[in-house]
Scaffold this motif. Structure first.
Motif, PDB file in Angstrom:
ATOM      1  N   LEU A  49      11.660 124.014  69.960  1.00 16.17           N
ATOM      2  CA  LEU A  49      11.145 123.355  68.794  1.00 16.17           C
ATOM      3  C   LEU A  49      11.918 123.660  67.153  1.00 16.17           C
ATOM      4  CD1 LEU A  49       7.521 123.849  69.592  1.00 16.17           C
ATOM      5  CD2 LEU A  49       8.564 121.809  69.819  1.00 16.17           C
ATOM      6  N   LEU A  50      12.115 124.736  67.249  1.00 16.19           N
ATOM      7  CA  LEU A  50      13.010 125.151  65.864  1.00 16.19           C
ATOM      8  C   LEU A  50      14.395 124.419  65.900  1.00 16.19           C
ATOM      9  CD1 LEU A  50      12.048 128.956  65.659  1.00 16.19           C
ATOM     10  CD2 LEU A  50      11.046 127.058  64.476  1.00 16.19           C
ATOM     11  N   LEU A  51      15.087 124.522  66.938  1.00 16.83           N
ATOM     12  CA  LEU A  51      16.476 123.797  67.366  1.00 16.83           C
ATOM     13  C   LEU A  51      16.256 122.416  66.736  1.00 16.83           C
ATOM     14  CD1 LEU A  51      19.383 123.722  68.071  1.00 16.83           C
ATOM     15  CD2 LEU A  51      18.498 123.031  70.429  1.00 16.83           C
ATOM     16  N   ALA A  52      15.342 121.838  67.383  1.00 18.96           N
ATOM     17  CA  ALA A  52      14.933 120.229  66.921  1.00 18.96           C
ATOM     18  C   ALA A  52      15.008 120.210  65.284  1.00 18.96           C
ATOM     19  CB  ALA A  52      13.953 119.826  67.448  1.00 18.96           C
ATOM     20  N   LEU A  53      14.335 120.938  64.550  1.00 20.03           N
ATOM     21  CA  LEU A  53      14.146 121.273  63.173  1.00 20.03           C
ATOM     22  C   LEU A  53      15.603 121.315  62.516  1.00 20.03           C
ATOM     23  CD1 LEU A  53      10.966 123.203  62.488  1.00 20.03           C
ATOM     24  CD2 LEU A  53      11.406 120.840  61.963  1.00 20.03           C
ATOM     25  N   VAL A  54      16.096 122.201  63.037  1.00 21.74           N
ATOM     26  CA  VAL A  54      17.580 122.478  62.530  1.00 21.74           C
ATOM     27  C   VAL A  54      18.643 121.487  62.812  1.00 21.74           C
ATOM     28  CG1 VAL A  54      19.525 123.993  62.671  1.00 21.74           C
ATOM     29  CG2 VAL A  54      17.357 124.850  62.711  1.00 21.74           C
ATOM     30  N   ALA A  55      18.649 120.676  63.913  1.00 21.59           N
ATOM     31  CA  ALA A  55      19.477 119.510  64.194  1.00 21.59           C
ATOM     32  C   ALA A  55      19.266 118.489  63.222  1.00 21.59           C
ATOM     33  CB  ALA A  55      19.380 119.271  65.700  1.00 21.59           C
ATOM     34  N   ARG A  56      17.668 118.156  62.996  1.00 28.40           N
ATOM     35  CA  ARG A  56      17.357 117.051  62.424  1.00 28.40           C
ATOM     36  C   ARG A  56      17.809 117.111  60.885  1.00 28.40           C
ATOM     37  NH1 ARG A  56      12.810 116.013  59.338  1.00 28.40           N
ATOM     38  NH2 ARG A  56      12.238 113.766  59.121  1.00 28.40           N
ATOM     39  N   ALA A  57      17.681 118.447  60.421  1.00 33.80           N
ATOM     40  CA  ALA A  57      17.888 118.509  58.931  1.00 33.80           C
ATOM     41  C   ALA A  57      19.566 118.763  58.529  1.00 33.80           C
ATOM     42  CB  ALA A  57      16.907 119.555  58.396  1.00 33.80           C
ATOM     43  N   LEU A  58      19.997 119.764  59.601  1.00 37.75           N
ATOM     44  CA  LEU A  58      21.376 120.164  59.131  1.00 37.75           C
ATOM     45  C   LEU A  58      22.572 119.595  59.821  1.00 37.75           C
ATOM     46  CD1 LEU A  58      20.373 124.015  58.732  1.00 37.75           C
ATOM     47  CD2 LEU A  58      20.512 122.271  56.832  1.00 37.75           C
ATOM     48  N   TRP A  59      22.184 119.117  60.760  1.00 39.41           N
ATOM     49  CA  TRP A  59      23.371 118.594  61.959  1.00 39.41           C
ATOM     50  C   TRP A  59      23.353 117.039  61.802  1.00 39.41           C
ATOM     51  CZ3 TRP A  59      22.599 121.878  66.892  1.00 39.41           C
ATOM     52  CH2 TRP A  59      22.997 123.164  66.534  1.00 39.41           C
ATOM     53  N   PRO A  60      23.783 116.151  60.801  1.00 36.50           N
ATOM     54  CA  PRO A  60      23.656 114.905  60.582  1.00 36.50           C
ATOM     55  C   PRO A  60      24.541 114.204  61.643  1.00 36.50           C
ATOM     56  CG  PRO A  60      24.453 115.743  58.620  1.00 36.50           C
ATOM     57  CD  PRO A  60      23.896 116.785  59.489  1.00 36.50           C
ATOM     58  N   ARG A  61      25.945 114.743  61.948  1.00 33.93           N
ATOM     59  CA  ARG A  61      26.639 114.153  62.770  1.00 33.93           C
ATOM     60  C   ARG A  61      26.485 114.236  64.238  1.00 33.93           C
ATOM     61  NH1 ARG A  61      32.066 116.963  61.189  1.00 33.93           N
ATOM     62  NH2 ARG A  61      32.901 115.873  62.910  1.00 33.93           N
ATOM     63  N   TRP A  62      25.525 115.222  64.561  1.00 33.72           N
ATOM     64  CA  TRP A  62      25.240 115.581  65.893  1.00 33.72           C
ATOM     65  C   TRP A  62      23.943 115.370  66.450  1.00 33.72           C
ATOM     66  CZ3 TRP A  62      27.840 120.196  63.409  1.00 33.72           C
ATOM     67  CH2 TRP A  62      28.946 120.045  63.548  1.00 33.72           C
ATOM     68  N   ARG A  63      22.992 114.934  65.353  1.00 32.76           N
ATOM     69  CA  ARG A  63      21.483 114.905  65.779  1.00 32.76           C
ATOM     70  C   ARG A  63      21.208 113.729  66.806  1.00 32.76           C
ATOM     71  NH1 ARG A  63      19.406 113.926  59.662  1.00 32.76           N
ATOM     72  NH2 ARG A  63      20.276 111.807  59.399  1.00 32.76           N
ATOM     73  N   TRP A  64      22.160 112.797  66.712  1.00 29.99           N
ATOM     74  CA  TRP A  64      21.813 111.757  67.736  1.00 29.99           C
ATOM     75  C   TRP A  64      21.866 111.902  69.073  1.00 29.99           C
ATOM     76  CZ3 TRP A  64      25.603 110.033  70.959  1.00 29.99           C
ATOM     77  CH2 TRP A  64      26.882 110.580  70.735  1.00 29.99           C
ATOM     78  N   TRP A  65      22.771 112.979  69.616  1.00 29.42           N
ATOM     79  CA  TRP A  65      22.657 113.376  70.670  1.00 29.42           C
ATOM     80  C   TRP A  65      21.898 114.899  71.122  1.00 29.42           C
ATOM     81  CZ3 TRP A  65      25.150 117.996  72.218  1.00 29.42           C
ATOM     82  CH2 TRP A  65      26.058 118.315  71.238  1.00 29.42           C
ATOM     83  N   VAL A  66      21.686 115.454  70.077  1.00 27.22           N
ATOM     84  CA  VAL A  66      21.206 117.077  70.180  1.00 27.22           C
ATOM     85  C   VAL A  66      19.832 116.774  70.211  1.00 27.22           C
ATOM     86  CG1 VAL A  66      20.794 119.094  69.213  1.00 27.22           C
ATOM     87  CG2 VAL A  66      22.825 118.252  69.097  1.00 27.22           C
TER      88      VAL A  66
END
Length: 638
Positions: free
Chosen positions: A395-412
């Motif tokens: 759950l915490l990873l999803a929050l971090v990926a959504r906010a801080l990883w714009p280039r990779w969140r589409w697959w993370v």
């Protein structure tokens, strides 16, 4: 893909070294980081065929279990933790507290979302301790149970010897992780090599077992056993316990050495051994009684017991060290009272020893050994806290990926959905073991969570009560200087949590001593949501006038606050000089009085009061010399 959160890309420890330095870090990481997960082959496959699950060790079931173990290691540990979550480093540091702090930075400060993330992180940390006390007990027990294979009559000595080994391990902690690690570290490499060799030897007898890598066997297992086949995940999770610990220990060596150690050495060794055990069971189903030790040649079983015991001691050492690290992080973030912390290395600031945590863990671990009596019994208690922590990490990873990883969140983010489904399945499977022993880590986690939240909430209420009767500093000082009291030589440093309010210690000093020092400093210590405070943000000094100063010192949550050292360094940076021999520290020490129908429920007020009374004094926590500290008491009702 490099980490967007850390310019060192999560592996700064390796970045400064060449290939030789990287190789050394990989070896060191193997010796420390993978101890927990590396001892899982001692009991995982055996427990999958325990009477609790009602499985028969036939061809399809054995291959199905092995396939589940393989893909759990690949998806949960390799993909989720080693490949993805380790990129969510907080200035190079990992672990659920670091991930929580990183996730909170993506949300508005003080918002309900940030509060909810804090609740999740604290509950995950509490579950981590529940896992931490079971790991030493089940690991050492499972290693010494090899005595029953060598000579059944030695079975009665397993529990007493386990207690002796554990007492010696916890007693050795005061010497420091570095010294203990130098003694046992090289054994871990030998352990993994031995696992691989034993696996290859047994696979050669039944090469067909290699087909278990095909995910079809895992699917076939669920198709054969229908919906209740999910409960076998309560045993499969034993193979991935320690995955979260890999992320927690990442900061000691950097991400790159940890990844190399896992991809090229630890993962192959583990899987070869699991497949070797499966091959042994296919050849002789009766070997499921203890496939690890039965798979060892008879002449090598006694040496293997010694090696396994040493390996489990190392695994326990890693868990204990992790508990010290998480405790320090929780102290710095304000979730638990100050505790006496001792540094065991003059070179590495991360090498610490917290006596109270060490002895409390020892007592609980030994009680577990005496109560459950065997690794099989303890296996029913193992897993619920691990799976809960893994779910929170997702759950915490999803929050971090959504906010801080714009280039990779589409697959993370889609992968997070896959991880979430798996984590929920693990939680459900382990939930079925609650009545058989799974209640213990759950109850322990809830108790610790209650204490953590009570301390956090109580500190907030205490601060609010102190502020109610506070006088604003900006209006107080001009009035004081209209008729100043007698001023005496030296510097007085008044420690205060609120920069705008007159410290109680100053008011008491004026009231009782009727003097004012030549130079007066209002000092506030602040903990940042990063592991280490940047040097340019460490110290801030503002002159108020009439030799009054405001000083703000910032520390990261992985640091041990050293106020005198930080003040001395201010002079080196061209700031105000503080002569240690002419400086006196003043601090308020409040006595908490619980009042019904105020603040928290009365029992929580009483609990907070107990915790507050037993917190370590500021002398030790801020490393202030005892002969330069004056504490003035005050009674506060909450």
């Amino acid at each position: 893909m490099s980490s967007p959160n850390n310019p060192r890309n999560g592996h700064g420890a390796a970045g400064a070294h060449g290939r030789k330095g990287l190789a050394g870090l990989v070896v060191a990481a193997v010796g420390v980081v993978f101890g927990d997960i590396g001892t899982s082959p001692l009991y995982t496959l055996r427990e999958a065929f325990s009477p609790h699950y009602g499985l028969v060790a036939n061809h399809d079931t054995v291959l199905g279990i092995l396939s589940l173990v393989f893909w759990a290691l690949m998806i949960v540990v390799t993909l989720k933790y080693v490949t993805i979550i380790m990129r969510a480093d907080n200035e190079g540091e990992g672990g659920i507290m670091a991930l929580m702090a990183l996730a909170q930075r993506t949300l508005p400060k003080g918002s309900k979302s940030a509060y909810g993330v804090g609740i999740l992180g604290v509950f995950g940390a509490a579950l981590f301790f529940g896992d931490g006390v079971i790991t030493p007990a089940i690991s050492v027990l499972s290693a010494l149970e090899g005595l029953e294979v060598v000579a059944p009559q030695l079975g009665r000595w397993v529990v007493p010897l386990t207690v002796v080994v554990l007492v010696a391990l916890f007693a050795a902690q005061r010497f420091g992780t570095e010294k203990v690690g130098k003694v046992f570290g090289p054994i871990t490499g030998i352990w993994f090599i031995t696992l691989a060799v034993l696996g290859v030897v047994n696979i050669l007898h039944e090469p067909e077992v290699l087909s278990a890598i095909n995910p079809w066997w895992a699917v076939n297992f669920f198709a054969t056993h229908s919906w209740h086949g999910i409960f076998i995940l309560g045993a499969v999770v034993l193979a991935v316990t320690g995955g979260e610990a890999i992320y927690t220990d990442m900061g000691h060596f950097g991400a790159k050495p940890v990844r190399y150690g896992w991809y090229y050495f630890v993962l192959p060794s583990l899987m070869l051994n699991y497949l070797g055990q499966g091959a042994l069971v296919l050849e002789d189903p009766a070997a499921i009684a203890n496939p690890f030790y039965i798979g060892v040649p008879e002449w090598g079983r006694v040496p293997m017991i010694v090696l396994a015991t040493a390996a489990t001691v190392i695994a326990s050492q890693a868990v204990i060290t992790g508990a010290f690290s998480v405790t320090r992080q929780a102290m710095q973030l304000g979730y638990i009272p100050r505790m006496s912390t001792k540094h065991t290395s003059s070179d590495t600031i991360g090498q610490i020893y917290i006596p109270s945590v060490n002895w409390m863990m020892m007592i609980v671990v030994i009680l577990l050994v005496l109560t459950f009596g065997s690794s099989s019994a303890l296996a029913t208690a193992y897993g619920i806290s691990v799976s809960g922590t893994m779910l929170i990490d997702t759950l915490l990873l999803a929050l971090v990926a959504r906010a801080l990883w714009p280039r990779w969140r589409w697959w993370v983010l889609p992968l997070c959905v896959v991880f979430l489904v798996g984590d929920i399945a693990f939680v459900i499977a382990n939930g079925a073991k609650i009545l058989q022993g799974g209640w213990f880590p759950l109850v322990l986690g809830i108790v610790l969570f209650t204490m953590l939240r009570t301390w956090r909430r109580g500190r907030k209420l205490l601060r609010e009560e102190v502020q109610k009767g506070g006088i604003q500093l900006d209006s107080f000082l001009p009035g004081l200087m209209l008729a100043p009291p007698v001023r005496v030589p030296g510097t007085a440093i008044f420690m205060t949590a609120d920069k705008g309010v007159v410290p109680h210690a100053l008011m008491h000093n004026l009231k009782h001593n009727k003097v004012l020092h030549e130079r007066n400093v209002f000092l506030t210590v602040e903990t940042l949501a990063v592991p280490y405070a940047p040097s340019d943000k460490r110290l801030k000094i503002s002159e108020i006038g009439d030799d009054f100063y405001r000083v703000l010192i910032r520390f990261g949550f992985m640091e041990t606050p050293d106020v005198p050292l930080a003040l001395m360094r201010s002079c080196d940076a061209g700031g105000v000089y503080f002569d240690p021999m002419e400086t006196t520290y003043f601090a308020s020490r409040e006595t908490v009085v619980a009042i019904a129908h105020r603040g928290m429920p009365f029992w929580r007020d009483r609990l907070f009061g107990f915790m507050h009374r037993n917190a370590a004094p500021a002398t030790g926590f801020f490393r202030i010399p005892g002969n330069r500290l004056v504490e003035l008491g005050a009674q506060v009702e909450i």
